[in-house]
Design a protein around this motif. Structure first.
Motif, short mmCIF file in Angstrom:
data_model
loop_
_atom_site.label_atom_id
_atom_site.label_comp_id
_atom_site.label_asym_id
_atom_site.label_seq_id
_atom_site.Cartn_x
_atom_site.Cartn_y
_atom_site.Cartn_z
N HIS A 1 8.87 3.87 -1.77
CA HIS A 1 9.84 4.19 -2.82
C HIS A 1 9.19 5.00 -3.95
N GLY A 2 9.80 6.11 -4.28
CA GLY A 2 9.32 6.94 -5.37
C GLY A 2 8.25 7.93 -4.99
N HIS A 3 7.93 8.02 -3.69
CA HIS A 3 6.88 8.93 -3.23
C HIS A 3 7.45 9.95 -2.25
N GLU A 4 6.71 11.03 -2.04
CA GLU A 4 7.15 12.10 -1.15
C GLU A 4 6.69 11.83 0.27
N LYS A 5 7.60 12.05 1.23
CA LYS A 5 7.29 11.79 2.63
C LYS A 5 6.09 12.60 3.11
N GLN A 6 5.98 13.85 2.66
CA GLN A 6 4.89 14.70 3.14
C GLN A 6 3.52 14.22 2.65
N ASP A 7 3.50 13.32 1.68
CA ASP A 7 2.23 12.80 1.17
C ASP A 7 1.73 11.58 1.94
N VAL A 8 2.55 11.07 2.87
CA VAL A 8 2.16 9.88 3.63
C VAL A 8 1.09 10.23 4.66
N GLN A 9 -0.03 9.55 4.58
CA GLN A 9 -1.12 9.75 5.53
C GLN A 9 -0.97 8.83 6.73
N ARG A 10 -0.67 7.56 6.46
CA ARG A 10 -0.45 6.61 7.56
C ARG A 10 0.29 5.38 7.05
N ILE A 11 0.98 4.75 7.98
CA ILE A 11 1.65 3.48 7.75
C ILE A 11 0.82 2.41 8.45
N ILE A 12 0.49 1.34 7.72
CA ILE A 12 -0.37 0.29 8.26
C ILE A 12 0.44 -0.99 8.36
N ASP B 1 10.87 7.81 10.07
CA ASP B 1 10.78 9.18 10.56
C ASP B 1 9.35 9.71 10.47
N VAL B 2 8.43 8.98 11.07
CA VAL B 2 7.02 9.39 11.11
C VAL B 2 6.55 9.45 12.56
N PRO B 3 5.62 10.33 12.90
CA PRO B 3 5.09 10.35 14.26
C PRO B 3 4.26 9.10 14.53
N VAL B 4 4.19 8.71 15.78
CA VAL B 4 3.47 7.48 16.13
C VAL B 4 2.00 7.57 15.73
N GLU B 5 1.46 8.77 15.68
CA GLU B 5 0.06 8.94 15.30
C GLU B 5 -0.23 8.46 13.89
N LYS B 6 0.81 8.35 13.07
CA LYS B 6 0.63 7.91 11.68
C LYS B 6 0.91 6.42 11.49
N GLN C 1 -3.99 -14.04 7.09
CA GLN C 1 -3.38 -14.77 5.97
C GLN C 1 -1.91 -14.41 5.75
N SER C 2 -1.46 -13.28 6.27
CA SER C 2 -0.06 -12.83 6.13
C SER C 2 0.39 -12.79 4.68
N VAL C 3 -0.51 -12.33 3.82
CA VAL C 3 -0.19 -12.17 2.39
C VAL C 3 0.21 -10.73 2.11
N ILE C 4 -0.57 -9.78 2.67
CA ILE C 4 -0.18 -8.36 2.61
C ILE C 4 0.75 -8.11 3.79
N HIS C 5 1.97 -7.71 3.51
CA HIS C 5 2.96 -7.61 4.57
C HIS C 5 2.98 -6.25 5.26
N SER C 6 2.47 -5.25 4.64
CA SER C 6 2.18 -3.94 5.23
C SER C 6 1.76 -3.01 4.11
N MET C 7 1.26 -1.82 4.48
CA MET C 7 0.72 -0.88 3.50
C MET C 7 1.07 0.55 3.89
N VAL C 8 1.02 1.42 2.90
CA VAL C 8 1.19 2.86 3.12
C VAL C 8 0.03 3.57 2.44
N GLU C 9 -0.66 4.42 3.21
CA GLU C 9 -1.74 5.23 2.66
C GLU C 9 -1.23 6.64 2.41
N TYR C 10 -1.61 7.20 1.26
CA TYR C 10 -1.19 8.56 0.90
C TYR C 10 -2.35 9.54 1.03
N CYS C 11 -2.01 10.81 0.93
CA CYS C 11 -2.97 11.88 1.20
C CYS C 11 -4.16 11.87 0.25
#
Length: 385
Positions: free
Chosen positions: A160-171, A229-234, A242-252
């Motif tokens: 939220h609030g970020h540009e899609k083209q800046d996404v490096q990977r979804i974790i 809408d991201v390629p599987v490579e990302k 511990q299931s405390v961090i539920h997921s992350m997004v890394e930016y460029c």
């Protein structure tokens, strides 16, 4: 006041959804409920929330449910897939929570999208089976899809609030399930009780077994590919017990944004129901000092071959993920019935995939049929184990 319809109301996510709704009676009203065969629980939900329509799996169950309800009950009882679709498209509903487990949630979810309902999506199989078709229809109908899964809710918030083209990977983070430290050589000896004994999350049986094989995370990878809408490579998976961090997004620029909370599904459910607002839900708060440490490790694909199969399916034409899903449903069902050993689940899925030539879907009925083919083929293979 937001009017809610809940598909899969007696299941884990559906029940937690109604718990959240009951905490905010001034914000939400339940206008539709759909369930399978748990009539006792559904009848109680009808008494509490008084929806205009409720659906069950077949006509016989509908007759039994009517007899269980007080004569003055105004809720109209419908049945079969047509009845579930009626709940998904009930005129008064503003938002439909899609929480039916498995591919049976596919057609009702598509119907809700076409009826221009906001969809709170907890049924990951919908996007696994027909991700392209669902997202194209959502765009055409201008229907919002808000994720309910804790991992996809975390990603949704981190984007939220970020540009899609800046996404490096979804974790995507994974707890590792109940068998994280089990010797892969002893997988055949895993009992149903062991596989259902999740160390962190309390979930339905099918999802808990998927967590034990890590197929649940494989399905989430496929869901994330389409939902965001991201390629599987990302898209990557990391074990985080511990299931405390539920997921992350890394930016460029190297920044990683994570969403943290106690592992309670009512948090992402409440976010999906109130989006774009947040609600002050009374639940335990995360104390990092009590957690002490957060640990991570890469998933071992020799221990979790189902995760490899999910990535493999996503690399092929879209029908292969539908086959993967159908085959997994059949194999998990066979294991829960003690017809096959735990170690045979990924074996049956891989054999089923090998019998299919991947292709592009013609329409949603085609996707549903391919998923059914995967299920029936895997069911036949399970009988031979």
């Amino acid at each position: 006041m937001k009017n809610i319809a809940v598909l899969g109301s007696t299941g884990f996510v559906g029940s937690h959804t109604l718990d959240v709704v009951a905490r905010f009676p001034d914000r939400f009203s339940v206008v539709g409920l759909a369930a399978g065969a748990n009539l006792t629980k559904l009848a109680e939900q009808i008494r509490i929330f008084n929806p205009s329509v409720a659906a069950v799996a077949d006509d016989l169950l509908a007759d039994r449910l009517r007899r269980m309800l007080p004569p003055a009950t105004k809720t109209r009882i419908v049945s079969n897939q047509a009845g579930i679709i009626e709940v998904a498209t009930v005129e008064e509903a503003d938002l439909v929570v899609s929480a039916i487990v498995g591919a049976s949630g596919l057609l009702p979810t598509m119907a809700a999208i076409r009826a221009a309902k906001t969809v709170a999506l907890a049924n990951k199989e919908t996007l696994v089976v027909a991700g392209r078709l669902i997202m194209e229809e959502s765009k055409r109908c201008r229907t919002a899809i808000v994720p309910v899964d804790s991992e996809h809710s975390a990603i949704f918030q981190a984007l939220h609030g970020h540009e899609k083209q800046d996404v490096q990977r979804i974790i995507l983070t994974a707890s590792g399930g109940p068998l994280l430290h089990r010797d892969p050589a002893n997988q055949a000896e895993v009992t149903r009780e062991e596989a259902l004994n999740h160390p962190v999350w309390e979930m339905g049986r099918k999802i808990t077994i998927d967590s034990a094989t890590l197929m649940n995370k494989g399905l989430e990878v496929i869901e994330a590919r389409w939902l965001f809408d991201v390629p599987v490579e990302k898209v990557e998976v990391i074990i985080h017990p511990q299931s405390v961090i539920h997921s992350m997004v890394e930016y460029c620029d190297g920044s990683i944004i994570a969403q943290l909370s106690v592992p309670d599904m009512r948090i992402p459910i409440a976010y999906a129901l109130a989006y774009p607002e947040r609600m002050p839900i009374a639940l335990p708060r995360l104390s990092l000092s009590e957690v002490g440490k957060l640990t991570f490790c890469a998933p071992d694909q020799s221990r979790f071959p189902a995760l490899r199969l999910a990535f493999q399916a996503l690399q092929e034409e879209e029908s292969m993920t539908a086959v993967l899903n159908g085959a997994n449903e059949a194999a998990v069902e066979a294991f829960l019935q003690e017809a096959i050993p735990f170690s045979s689940i990924p074996v049956i899925i891989e054999k089923t995939m090998a019998c299919h030539t991947a292709r592009r879907f013609a329409d949603i009925d085609d996707a549903y049929a391919v998923n059914l083919w995967g299920y029936t083929t895997a069911k036949s293979l399970s009988a031979l184990e």
